[in-house]
Write an enzyme that holds these catalytic residues in place. Structure first.
Site, PDB file in Angstrom:
ATOM      1  N   SER A  88     182.347  70.892  51.282  1.00  0.00           N
ATOM      2  CA  SER A  88     182.135  71.349  49.906  1.00  0.00           C
ATOM      3  C   SER A  88     183.267  72.219  49.403  1.00  0.00           C
ATOM      4  CB  SER A  88     180.835  72.156  49.821  1.00  0.00           C
ATOM      5  OG  SER A  88     179.758  71.338  50.174  1.00  0.00           O
ATOM      6  N   THR A 190     179.737  75.969  48.971  1.00  0.00           N
ATOM      7  CA  THR A 190     180.743  76.737  48.237  1.00  0.00           C
ATOM      8  C   THR A 190     180.846  78.112  48.850  1.00  0.00           C
ATOM      9  OG1 THR A 190     180.281  75.617  46.175  1.00  0.00           O
ATOM     10  CG2 THR A 190     181.176  77.845  45.995  1.00  0.00           C
ATOM     11  N   THR A 208     185.542  76.029  45.749  1.00  0.00           N
ATOM     12  CA  THR A 208     184.637  74.894  45.965  1.00  0.00           C
ATOM     13  C   THR A 208     185.305  73.575  45.594  1.00  0.00           C
ATOM     14  OG1 THR A 208     182.418  74.051  45.419  1.00  0.00           O
ATOM     15  CG2 THR A 208     183.685  74.938  43.605  1.00  0.00           C
ATOM     16  N   ARG A 218     184.218  67.123  35.584  1.00  0.00           N
ATOM     17  CA  ARG A 218     183.162  68.139  35.584  1.00  0.00           C
ATOM     18  C   ARG A 218     183.650  69.436  36.259  1.00  0.00           C
ATOM     19  NH1 ARG A 218     180.359  71.271  39.654  1.00  0.00           N
ATOM     20  NH2 ARG A 218     178.313  71.791  38.848  1.00  0.00           N
ATOM     21  N   THR A 241     176.249  80.371  44.521  1.00  0.00           N
ATOM     22  CA  THR A 241     176.391  79.018  45.048  1.00  0.00           C
ATOM     23  C   THR A 241     175.206  78.210  44.536  1.00  0.00           C
ATOM     24  OG1 THR A 241     176.622  77.675  47.053  1.00  0.00           O
ATOM     25  CG2 THR A 241     175.224  79.604  47.222  1.00  0.00           C
ATOM     26  N   GLY A 242     175.360  76.903  44.519  1.00  0.00           N
ATOM     27  CA  GLY A 242     174.269  76.057  44.039  1.00  0.00           C
ATOM     28  C   GLY A 242     174.629  75.330  42.758  1.00  0.00           C
TER      29      GLY A 242
HETATM   30  C1  SD4 Z   1     179.305  73.931  41.583  1.00  0.00           C
HETATM   31  N1  SD4 Z   1     178.371  75.952  42.478  1.00  0.00           N
HETATM   32  O1  SD4 Z   1     180.328  73.288  41.452  1.00  0.00           O
HETATM   33  C2  SD4 Z   1     179.132  74.783  42.813  1.00  0.00           C
HETATM   34  C3  SD4 Z   1     178.496  73.915  43.854  1.00  0.00           C
HETATM   35  C4  SD4 Z   1     178.186  74.591  45.111  1.00  0.00           C
HETATM   36  O2  SD4 Z   1     178.281  74.379  47.402  1.00  0.00           O
HETATM   37  O3  SD4 Z   1     177.746  75.699  45.201  1.00  0.00           O
HETATM   38  N2  SD4 Z   1     178.437  73.884  46.184  1.00  0.00           N
HETATM   39  O4  SD4 Z   1     178.367  73.866  40.788  1.00  0.00           O
END
Ligand code: SD4
Length: 330
Positions: A88, A190, A208, A218, A241-242
């Site tokens: 990631s 991330t 990330t 995106r 994260t998320g």
């Molecule tokens: C995102 N927050 O691109 C990041 C994704 C993520 O581990 O946390 N990945 O939305």
């Protein structure tokens, strides 16, 4: 020197010298912004999203040798950018739906200086490019081809970031091409990192490859100052994260720092940050969000929607991974 030049150029210098009231007013205003009531810590401490012992150990080593929090967070997250087993972040990151690995990163220091890159291709250490944006340009954020051109000019090597493992998974995904993030498994590694150095100064970084199989172009929350990361050296820092879209909608990391400014502990502030997202998101059960935060006293906290998110912390008290409390209980 710089400040004097600024005062002179802006005409504020003479006003301040003549009256003295302007300077007084500025001080008053600063008081109103609010500074921390937490006891300021001197001890080095680093905290990062997920169980990333190599990254926190690297950062702590720098802090322990009297290095700055800025160097610590940069070099700490670089460990994950270079680690191909982390799919990631950086090299080995999962690509977008067209097979392109595109990186997002940002960094912020004790003086609220910040830099970011988005949609960066073929450069492993996106966080270091973000730092160069902060230090070498008059800008905060560079995107895509411009970011890459800048990185090459700064001497960063160009390389293919798509590993065989990530290519194979992507080819497998293409058979159905269904975009459905899987909580805690598919996307959420991330790395966001916050550190306090032996001077008591705070810095943060976040890097990330974004959500796997995202649409081309995106951008998530991670490189957006205030969303994926925010630091105010008078108060503390937060990182996320998320599912980035939801963090952007609530400017999550900024919110958490502001809640700490108002007196909440890092734990309480992270919980409120997650609750804010839940309040705005009908199908919050379908997504994962994790926040971590630190305040000026070196107190930390973390909270998430679903069980499974944890954060690593390294301080004089040891090197521990803490499963975060979650809104939905296990
Ligand atoms: C995102 N927050 O691109 C990041 C994704 C993520 O581990 O946390 N990945 O939305």
């Amino acid at each position: 020197m710089e400040r004097r030049k600024f005062l002179k150029n802006s005409g504020l210098g003479s006003a301040a010298i003549l009256g003295g009231t302007l300077i007084g007013a500025c001080k008053e205003q600063k008081k109103e912004i609010g500074v921390t009531t937490a006891k300021i810590t001197k001890g080095p401490i680093v905290i990062a999203t997920w169980d990333v012992p190599n990254a926190t150990a690297k950062a702590f080593g720098i802090l322990d040798g009297n290095g700055t929090s800025l160097d610590a967070v940069e070099q700490g997250v670089m460990m994950e950018e270079a680690d191909v087993s982390n799919q990631s972040v950086g090299k080995g990151g999962r690509p977008d739906r067209d097979g392109n690995v595109t990186l997002d990163a940002c960094i912020m220091d004790k003086d609220s200086r910040c830099g970011a890159v988005v949609y960066l291709e073929n450069i492993v250490h996106a966080v270091s490019v973000a730092r160069k944006v902060m230090e070498e340009t008059p800008h905060v954020m560079l995107a895509g081809a411009g970011a890459k051109q800048f990185a090459l000019e700064m001497g960063f090597p160009e390389e293919d970031l798509l590993t065989d493992a990530s290519r194979e998974e992507w080819l497998e995904w293409k058979k159905t091409s269904q975009y459905k993030p899987v909580i805690n498994i598919e996307n959420h590694d991330t790395i966001g990192m916050l550190a306090i150095d032996s001077n008591g100064d705070i810095a943060g970084a976040c890097t990330t490859s974004g959500m796997a199989y995202k649409m081309g172009g995106r951008i998530g929350d991670s490189p957006i100052i205030g969303a994926g990361l925010f630091v105010d050296n008078e108060i503390g820092g937060a990182t996320a994260t998320g599912m980035g879209e939801e963090v952007v909608r609530t400017v999550g990391s900024f919110l958490i720092v502001e809640l700490m400014r108002q007196g909440k502990s890092p734990q309480e502030a992270c919980e409120e940050g997650v609750r804010r997202i839940i309040a705005k998101k009908e199908n919050y059960q379908d997504i994962q969000i994790g926040f971590i935060a630190i305040n000026k006293a070196g107190e930390t906290g973390g909270y998430c929607i679903h069980p499974g998110f944890s954060y690593r912390q390294y301080s004089g008290k040891g090197h521990v991974n803490t499963p975060a409390k979650s809104f939905i209980e296990a």
